[in-house]
Scaffold this active site. Sequence first.
Site, PDB file in Angstrom:
ATOM      1  N   SER A  22       0.824  -1.206   0.000  1.00 23.22           N
ATOM      2  CA  SER A  22       0.000   0.000   0.000  1.00 23.22           C
ATOM      3  C   SER A  22       0.857   1.253   0.000  1.00 23.22           C
ATOM      4  O   SER A  22       0.489   2.257  -0.607  1.00 23.22           O
ATOM      5  CB  SER A  22      -0.963   0.008   1.188  1.00 23.22           C
ATOM      6  N   GLU A  23       2.020   1.216   0.693  1.00 28.10           N
ATOM      7  CA  GLU A  23       2.946   2.344   0.621  1.00 28.10           C
ATOM      8  C   GLU A  23       4.394   1.900   0.702  1.00 28.10           C
ATOM      9  O   GLU A  23       4.737   0.940   1.409  1.00 28.10           O
ATOM     10  CB  GLU A  23       2.702   3.356   1.745  1.00 28.10           C
ATOM     11  N   THR A  24       5.214   2.622  -0.041  1.00 28.70           N
ATOM     12  CA  THR A  24       6.672   2.565   0.092  1.00 28.70           C
ATOM     13  C   THR A  24       7.129   3.958   0.503  1.00 28.70           C
ATOM     14  O   THR A  24       6.765   4.949  -0.140  1.00 28.70           O
ATOM     15  CB  THR A  24       7.344   2.158  -1.226  1.00 28.70           C
TER      16      THR A  24
END
Length: 268
Positions: free
Chosen positions: A49-51
């Site tokens: 979902s996020e880096t």
Amino acid sequence: MKLIDIISLYQVDAFADKMFAGNPAAICPVEEWLSDEIMLSIASENNLSETAFVNINSTPIFIRWFTPTIEVDLCGHATLASARILFDEYLPKNTSEIIFNSRSGELKAFKRDGLIYLDFPRDEPKRVENNSLIGEGLGTQPKQLFKGKDDFLAIFESEQVIKSMNPDFKKISRLESRGLIISAQGLHEDFVSRCFYPQTGVDEDAVTGSAHTLMVPYWQKVLRKNVLNARQCSSRGGYLKCQLHEDRVFIGGSSVRYMEGKITLENY
């Protein structure tokens, strides 16, 4: 073949006290910024979902967050995960607080009682009329609807309603917002939630720290409590300890390190 760059990559389960729970985030500490195109490509390749990319040569440390499809202005779980890696690997061992710079201004992360807390700006929920698209996307209208800076917040009557919701992500993706939060008073926690962000390429986020900057001010008024325990009822699930402190929201959680490795960028 010429090697252009080698970047450290870590993966941490944020808001989790055991592996394979909470929300997994990738963290890439860098000494100088990569191009936006490369950072988005890495985030797409990671398919989380996020880096988060953290520039360890900037003061304060600058942090940026990418979903698999876009850069976002604020992300809680990837900030907590980044703080865990910075505390463990990059900062003096007696460090207890990190100041970040970001597209959302100054943020902080600090250690307290075995948890890492995020110090994020408060988002004030503003009451809005029920939105037909939200009712269609969720299959039912909420009893109250609010709008914050980024998200809609839909309030329902029970935890069971939150858990059983089967949203139509195609319809939710048409909302003019970052996404949609649904929330209710909890059976064992003060409140529970789920968070839907198909607009950003993430249909349902496992645990969303930034969403609590909107929920905590709402539930503080309803429950008349400044310290609140929260649970996000995704399939992985996560627990958050929250506190409203004037114009800031403190969001605390555990974290578990899952993986570390290297990204080799060749001829990009």
